[in-house]
Design a protein around this motif. Structure first.
Motif, PDB file in Angstrom:
ATOM      1  N   ARG A 105       0.710  -1.264  -0.077  1.00 37.14           N
ATOM      2  CA  ARG A 105       0.057   0.083   0.066  1.00 37.14           C
ATOM      3  C   ARG A 105       0.932   1.451   0.080  1.00 37.14           C
ATOM      4  NH1 ARG A 105      -3.234  -3.260   3.220  1.00 37.14           N
ATOM      5  NH2 ARG A 105      -2.031  -2.459   5.026  1.00 37.14           N
ATOM      6  N   ARG A 106       2.011   1.258   0.762  1.00 39.29           N
ATOM      7  CA  ARG A 106       2.695   2.451   0.766  1.00 39.29           C
ATOM      8  C   ARG A 106       3.409   2.529  -0.548  1.00 39.29           C
ATOM      9  NH1 ARG A 106       8.051   2.316   4.366  1.00 39.29           N
ATOM     10  NH2 ARG A 106       6.542   1.844   5.955  1.00 39.29           N
ATOM     11  N   LEU A 107       4.094   1.565  -1.080  1.00 44.16           N
ATOM     12  CA  LEU A 107       4.679   1.807  -2.597  1.00 44.16           C
ATOM     13  C   LEU A 107       3.445   2.113  -3.368  1.00 44.16           C
ATOM     14  CD1 LEU A 107       7.483  -0.848  -2.987  1.00 44.16           C
ATOM     15  CD2 LEU A 107       7.213   1.149  -1.766  1.00 44.16           C
ATOM     16  N   GLN A 108       2.235   1.835  -3.565  1.00 44.88           N
ATOM     17  CA  GLN A 108       1.207   2.060  -4.304  1.00 44.88           C
ATOM     18  C   GLN A 108       0.846   3.667  -4.283  1.00 44.88           C
ATOM     19  OE1 GLN A 108      -1.707  -0.894  -3.022  1.00 44.88           O
ATOM     20  NE2 GLN A 108      -1.303  -2.284  -4.700  1.00 44.88           N
ATOM     21  N   ALA A 109       1.187   4.269  -3.096  1.00 44.39           N
ATOM     22  CA  ALA A 109       0.733   5.384  -2.779  1.00 44.39           C
ATOM     23  C   ALA A 109       1.901   6.491  -3.351  1.00 44.39           C
ATOM     24  CB  ALA A 109       0.513   5.729  -1.322  1.00 44.39           C
ATOM     25  N   GLU A 110       3.160   5.851  -3.599  1.00 44.15           N
ATOM     26  CA  GLU A 110       4.227   6.396  -4.094  1.00 44.15           C
ATOM     27  C   GLU A 110       4.346   6.212  -5.708  1.00 44.15           C
ATOM     28  OE1 GLU A 110       7.685   5.327  -2.134  1.00 44.15           O
ATOM     29  OE2 GLU A 110       6.796   5.929  -0.175  1.00 44.15           O
ATOM     30  N   GLY A 111       3.171   5.462  -6.488  1.00 45.71           N
ATOM     31  CA  GLY A 111       3.192   5.389  -7.906  1.00 45.71           C
ATOM     32  C   GLY A 111       3.413   4.050  -8.321  1.00 45.71           C
ATOM     33  N   ALA A 112       3.527   3.026  -7.305  1.00 50.87           N
ATOM     34  CA  ALA A 112       4.010   1.691  -7.978  1.00 50.87           C
ATOM     35  C   ALA A 112       2.956   1.192  -9.005  1.00 50.87           C
ATOM     36  CB  ALA A 112       4.443   0.783  -6.681  1.00 50.87           C
ATOM     37  N   GLU A 113       1.731   1.317  -8.478  1.00 47.69           N
ATOM     38  CA  GLU A 113       0.575   0.599  -9.491  1.00 47.69           C
ATOM     39  C   GLU A 113       0.515   1.413 -10.762  1.00 47.69           C
ATOM     40  OE1 GLU A 113      -1.234  -2.298 -10.232  1.00 47.69           O
ATOM     41  OE2 GLU A 113      -1.373  -2.185  -8.094  1.00 47.69           O
ATOM     42  N   THR A 114       0.516   2.730 -10.692  1.00 47.82           N
ATOM     43  CA  THR A 114       0.528   3.246 -12.038  1.00 47.82           C
ATOM     44  C   THR A 114       1.756   2.719 -12.864  1.00 47.82           C
ATOM     45  OG1 THR A 114      -0.181   5.135 -10.867  1.00 47.82           O
ATOM     46  CG2 THR A 114       0.679   5.558 -13.098  1.00 47.82           C
ATOM     47  N   LEU A 115       2.918   2.742 -12.375  1.00 49.38           N
ATOM     48  CA  LEU A 115       3.977   2.265 -12.890  1.00 49.38           C
ATOM     49  C   LEU A 115       3.913   0.938 -13.662  1.00 49.38           C
ATOM     50  CD1 LEU A 115       7.086   2.405 -13.800  1.00 49.38           C
ATOM     51  CD2 LEU A 115       7.519   1.824 -11.560  1.00 49.38           C
ATOM     52  N   LEU A 116       3.449   0.006 -12.725  1.00 45.61           N
ATOM     53  CA  LEU A 116       3.080  -1.488 -13.313  1.00 45.61           C
ATOM     54  C   LEU A 116       2.037  -1.429 -14.557  1.00 45.61           C
ATOM     55  CD1 LEU A 116       2.952  -3.308  -9.891  1.00 45.61           C
ATOM     56  CD2 LEU A 116       4.803  -3.712 -11.839  1.00 45.61           C
ATOM     57  N   GLN A 117       1.150  -0.651 -14.243  1.00 42.80           N
ATOM     58  CA  GLN A 117       0.305  -0.553 -15.571  1.00 42.80           C
ATOM     59  C   GLN A 117       0.760  -0.141 -16.577  1.00 42.80           C
ATOM     60  OE1 GLN A 117      -3.179   2.295 -14.180  1.00 42.80           O
ATOM     61  NE2 GLN A 117      -3.728   0.599 -12.632  1.00 42.80           N
ATOM     62  N   GLU A 118       1.587   0.801 -16.702  1.00 43.43           N
ATOM     63  CA  GLU A 118       2.381   1.236 -17.869  1.00 43.43           C
ATOM     64  C   GLU A 118       3.403  -0.010 -18.381  1.00 43.43           C
ATOM     65  OE1 GLU A 118       4.832   4.636 -17.032  1.00 43.43           O
ATOM     66  OE2 GLU A 118       3.208   5.684 -16.352  1.00 43.43           O
ATOM     67  N   ILE A 119       4.046  -0.832 -17.532  1.00 37.50           N
ATOM     68  CA  ILE A 119       4.828  -1.960 -17.754  1.00 37.50           C
ATOM     69  C   ILE A 119       4.262  -2.889 -18.316  1.00 37.50           C
ATOM     70  CG2 ILE A 119       6.427  -3.706 -16.879  1.00 37.50           C
ATOM     71  CD1 ILE A 119       7.188  -1.525 -14.499  1.00 37.50           C
ATOM     72  N   ARG A 120       2.763  -3.148 -17.613  1.00 38.23           N
ATOM     73  CA  ARG A 120       2.163  -4.116 -18.173  1.00 38.23           C
ATOM     74  C   ARG A 120       1.571  -3.893 -19.900  1.00 38.23           C
ATOM     75  NH1 ARG A 120      -0.409  -3.979 -12.900  1.00 38.23           N
ATOM     76  NH2 ARG A 120       0.016  -6.116 -11.989  1.00 38.23           N
ATOM     77  N   LYS A 121       1.356  -2.702 -20.193  1.00 33.57           N
ATOM     78  CA  LYS A 121       1.035  -2.202 -21.428  1.00 33.57           C
ATOM     79  C   LYS A 121       2.053  -2.470 -22.264  1.00 33.57           C
ATOM     80  CE  LYS A 121      -2.336   1.039 -20.211  1.00 33.57           C
ATOM     81  NZ  LYS A 121      -2.661   2.702 -20.150  1.00 33.57           N
ATOM     82  N   GLY A 122       3.403  -2.267 -21.879  1.00 29.63           N
ATOM     83  CA  GLY A 122       4.566  -2.092 -22.800  1.00 29.63           C
ATOM     84  C   GLY A 122       5.060  -3.639 -23.063  1.00 29.63           C
ATOM     85  N   ILE A 123       4.759  -4.744 -22.106  1.00 28.52           N
ATOM     86  CA  ILE A 123       5.098  -5.913 -22.477  1.00 28.52           C
ATOM     87  C   ILE A 123       4.030  -6.978 -22.891  1.00 28.52           C
ATOM     88  CG2 ILE A 123       6.813  -5.738 -20.798  1.00 28.52           C
ATOM     89  CD1 ILE A 123       5.316  -7.550 -18.958  1.00 28.52           C
ATOM     90  N   GLN A 124       2.701  -6.326 -23.499  1.00 27.09           N
ATOM     91  CA  GLN A 124       1.799  -7.173 -24.031  1.00 27.09           C
ATOM     92  C   GLN A 124       2.167  -7.746 -25.241  1.00 27.09           C
ATOM     93  OE1 GLN A 124      -1.427  -7.810 -22.941  1.00 27.09           O
ATOM     94  NE2 GLN A 124      -0.715  -6.743 -21.003  1.00 27.09           N
ATOM     95  N   PRO A 125       1.990  -9.348 -25.178  1.00 26.41           N
ATOM     96  CA  PRO A 125       2.460 -10.090 -26.494  1.00 26.41           C
ATOM     97  C   PRO A 125       1.924  -9.720 -27.934  1.00 26.41           C
ATOM     98  CG  PRO A 125       0.837 -11.573 -25.089  1.00 26.41           C
ATOM     99  CD  PRO A 125       1.150 -10.096 -24.346  1.00 26.41           C
TER     100      PRO A 125
END
Length: 309
Positions: free
Chosen positions: A289-309
């Protein structure tokens, strides 16, 4: 008389790990029981032409083995803990978590150079986005390229000159007896390990009480507590083991201390933190939750988009 069939992947490391578990179980085996091994090919073993992050999905190295358990073709399954998804199919449980081997990563370099000594532009082989992000955070001037295959295949590619260095889990190196090949053990401050790295999970059916009782004899409660904190952290991100997420917990006098990280594959940004407490599930969730509040979830969403097959 009961014959226990133990399922495993076919790679040399997986077989070595499974035989390590079987050796310990044999010492506690009821007199009228015996064991045999069944080697199973998983989806992750079959798809070698692309990186695992692009294959998508969870449980790439466990689903076929779990199906064999549910079909009662096998009675036990030995997995690398870091391959285990956060949730298990109904009817299956983790009967034992083994004493953790060294969880760190290590560098194997063709020229015997440490990470800090590799020349600018040197190619480092790893298919792990977690390792890639931390290598580039430390050395943005290096080139990280994917390398797939079992340990022997990856080592051969290194020695053929396809890479200046490769990064592997030190636990696998130790189990294979390859310590002399290691150039540098990467401390957690440089390369935070994968969730569960170094531990083995022994899975069985929830209603197989005989086997569950037997597995208790090789279960390590301290490893289970630390790995539970790490897996709770990973699960909060709905994360598979192929995203650039790292987590490593240790026991302290106060309870559990967990370090976690989410990073971009390019090496920046890196969002990291630490949490302590007594309840491993709560510790993992609180750090997430702490890292999500610092932007980790948004970062992971960007990464997931970038590695879509």
């Amino acid at each position: 008389m009961r014959t226990i069939v133990v399922g495993t992947r076919r790679s040399e490391l997986a077989v070595t790990q499974t035989e390590w578990v079987m050796d310990r179980l044999r010492k506690r085996l009821p007199q009228d029981w015996e064991m045999k091994q069944e080697r199973i090919v998983t989806k992750g073993d079959q798809i070698l032409h692309v990186t695992l992050s692009k294959v998508g999905g969870k449980g790439l190295f466990v689903k076929e083995i779990e199906q064999a358990l549910m079909d009662k073709r096998i009675d036990l399954a030995v997995h690398s803990m870091k391959d285990m998804p956060g949730e298990m199919p109904t009817g299956l449980v983790m009967g034992a978590v083994t004493l953790r081997e060294d969880p760190r990563d290590c560098l194997l370099s063709r020229e015997g150079l440490r990470l800090e000594q590799l020349p600018t532009g040197a190619k480092v082989g790893t298919s792990s986005l977690r390792r890639q992000s931390q290598i580039l955070a430390e050395r943005p001037d290096l080139v990280v390229e994917p390398v797939r295959g079992n340990l022997n295949t990856r080592y051969r590619k290194l020695m053929e000159g396809q890479f200046a260095a490769i990064v592997l889990a030190y636990a696998g190196i130790l189990r294979m007896g390859w310590e002399e090949k290691v150039t540098e053990i990467l401390e957690a401050e440089t390369m935070l390990p994968a969730v569960g790295q170094g531990a083995l999970a022994v899975q069985c059916r929830a209603d197989d009480h005989e086997v569950l009782q037997w597995l208790e004899t090789i279960h390590d409660a301290e490893t289970e507590r630390t790995v539970t904190a790490e897996r709770s952290f990973l699960h909060a991100f709905d994360g598979g083991c192929h995203l650039p997420i790292a987590g490593y917990a240790v026991t302290t006098e106060e309870g559990i201390r967990l370090r976690g990280m989410v990073a971009h594959p390019s090496g920046a940004p890196v969002i990291s933190g630490e949490e302590s407490g007594n309840d491993p599930v709560q510790v993992g969730g609180a750090l997430a939750r702490r890292l999500q509040a610092e932007g980790a979830e948004t970062l992971l969403q960007e990464i997931r988009k970038g590695i879509q097959p």
